[in-house]
Design a protein around this motif. Structure first.
Motif, short mmCIF file in Angstrom:
data_model
loop_
_atom_site.label_atom_id
_atom_site.label_comp_id
_atom_site.label_asym_id
_atom_site.label_seq_id
_atom_site.Cartn_x
_atom_site.Cartn_y
_atom_site.Cartn_z
N PRO A 75 4.99 -15.43 4.83
CA PRO A 75 5.81 -14.81 3.77
C PRO A 75 7.14 -14.28 4.27
O PRO A 75 8.03 -14.00 3.46
CB PRO A 75 4.91 -13.68 3.26
N GLY A 76 7.28 -14.12 5.58
CA GLY A 76 8.52 -13.62 6.14
C GLY A 76 8.75 -12.16 5.83
O GLY A 76 7.81 -11.39 5.68
N ARG A 77 10.02 -11.77 5.73
CA ARG A 77 10.37 -10.39 5.43
C ARG A 77 10.24 -10.14 3.94
O ARG A 77 10.80 -10.86 3.12
CB ARG A 77 11.80 -10.10 5.89
N ILE A 78 9.51 -9.06 3.57
CA ILE A 78 9.40 -8.64 2.18
C ILE A 78 10.16 -7.33 2.05
O ILE A 78 9.89 -6.38 2.78
CB ILE A 78 7.92 -8.46 1.77
N GLN A 79 11.11 -7.27 1.13
CA GLN A 79 11.95 -6.09 0.99
C GLN A 79 11.84 -5.48 -0.41
O GLN A 79 11.60 -6.19 -1.38
CB GLN A 79 13.42 -6.43 1.25
N VAL A 80 12.02 -4.16 -0.46
CA VAL A 80 12.14 -3.45 -1.72
C VAL A 80 13.34 -2.52 -1.61
O VAL A 80 13.72 -2.10 -0.51
CB VAL A 80 10.86 -2.65 -2.06
N PHE A 81 13.95 -2.20 -2.75
CA PHE A 81 15.20 -1.46 -2.75
C PHE A 81 15.11 -0.25 -3.66
O PHE A 81 14.86 -0.38 -4.86
CB PHE A 81 16.34 -2.36 -3.26
N THR A 82 15.27 0.94 -3.09
CA THR A 82 15.48 2.15 -3.90
C THR A 82 16.52 2.99 -3.15
O THR A 82 17.66 2.59 -3.01
CB THR A 82 14.17 2.93 -4.14
N THR A 83 16.12 4.17 -2.65
CA THR A 83 17.06 5.00 -1.90
C THR A 83 17.53 4.30 -0.63
O THR A 83 18.69 4.37 -0.25
CB THR A 83 16.40 6.34 -1.54
N VAL A 84 16.60 3.63 0.03
CA VAL A 84 16.90 2.84 1.22
C VAL A 84 16.26 1.46 1.03
O VAL A 84 15.51 1.23 0.09
CB VAL A 84 16.36 3.49 2.51
N VAL A 85 16.55 0.54 1.96
CA VAL A 85 15.87 -0.75 1.99
C VAL A 85 14.56 -0.58 2.75
O VAL A 85 14.57 -0.18 3.91
CB VAL A 85 16.74 -1.83 2.67
N GLY A 86 13.44 -0.83 2.08
CA GLY A 86 12.15 -0.80 2.74
C GLY A 86 11.67 -2.22 2.98
O GLY A 86 11.95 -3.12 2.18
N TYR A 87 10.95 -2.45 4.07
CA TYR A 87 10.53 -3.81 4.38
C TYR A 87 9.13 -3.82 4.97
O TYR A 87 8.63 -2.82 5.50
CB TYR A 87 11.52 -4.47 5.35
#
Length: 227
Positions: A75-87
């Motif tokens: 799946p590689g890198r999974i990212q989410v975005f709110t205050t910071v980029v979480g991975y």
């Protein structure tokens, strides 16, 4: 950072939880020093569940245990975005030598969290690799994880949150008992968790679920191995 507690060798079996380490990245690399792996063996697989946070774009150049570079899961890198980029990422590979090598993550992240596992008697080719993300929710459902008799599942999560929470609970629809290995704040913005199961059935439809105590943005997933 902290390891598996007493420093004794992990118990024998298809899967052993080795420990957790976390902190700030310095000069582009984070080191989990002297990781107390299981006994060296030609078939010893090391799995590293890596989560972290950054301001702006994030990348990991490598995860190295001793002199062995681990492979990034499909799946590689999974990212989410709110205050910071979480991975969220998983790395794995055969590390045949070394009892207490360093694990070094080369990355431009600001903070990082790593859970480490050792597998024995299993194929180094994963049976299944499932990643998930959500913009908001209380349930991280990792569905239809393929498993084998005598194998192992490792699941993890990154939750974007405020300081002091949330708490995590885990469930598994198949045979085998869940062992929660970590459930901890990485920073005021990020919470991480990890768990594992020694599997006793060959299926393609079992589900692993993290339940989050409040609705949050998250990324997570599971990787399974078999004989």
């Amino acid at each position: 950072m902290f390891g598996n507690g007493g420093g004794a060798a992990p118990p024998a079996g298809p899967i052993s939880y080795i420990g957790h380490s976390q902190g700030s990245v310095v000069a582009g690399a984070y080191t989990y020093a002297s990781v107390p792996l299981s006994a060296p063996a030609a078939d010893r697989i090391v799995v590293a569940v890596v989560r972290g946070e950054s301001i702006g774009n994030y990348s990991t150049t490598s995860v190295v245990v001793g002199s062995t570079t681990l492979s990034l899961w499909s799946p590689g890198r999974i990212q989410v975005f709110t205050t910071v980029v979480g991975y969220y990422e998983v790395y794995y590979g055969v590390v045949a030598s070394g009892a207490t090598p360093n694990l070094v993550v080369t990355t431009n992240a600001q903070n990082i969290s790593v859970d480490v596992y050792c597998l024995s008697g299993l194929s180094s080719t994963p049976v299944d690799q499932v990643g998930v993300t959500s913009a908001s929710g209380t349930t991280c459902a990792i569905n239809d994880v393929e498993t084998k008799v005598g194998g192992a599942v490792i699941a993890g999560i990154l939750v974007q949150t405020s300081a002091g929470g949330p708490t995590l609970t885990e469930s598994w629809s198949g045979a085998g008992s869940i062992v929660e290995d970590s459930d901890i704040d990485l920073s005021a913005n990020t919470h991480t968790g990890a768990a594992h199961i020694a599997t006793s059935a060959a299926t393609t439809t079992d589900d692993f679920t993290f339940t989050i105590s409040a609705s949050k943005t998250f990324a997570g997933g599971a990787i399974s191995f078999g004989p």
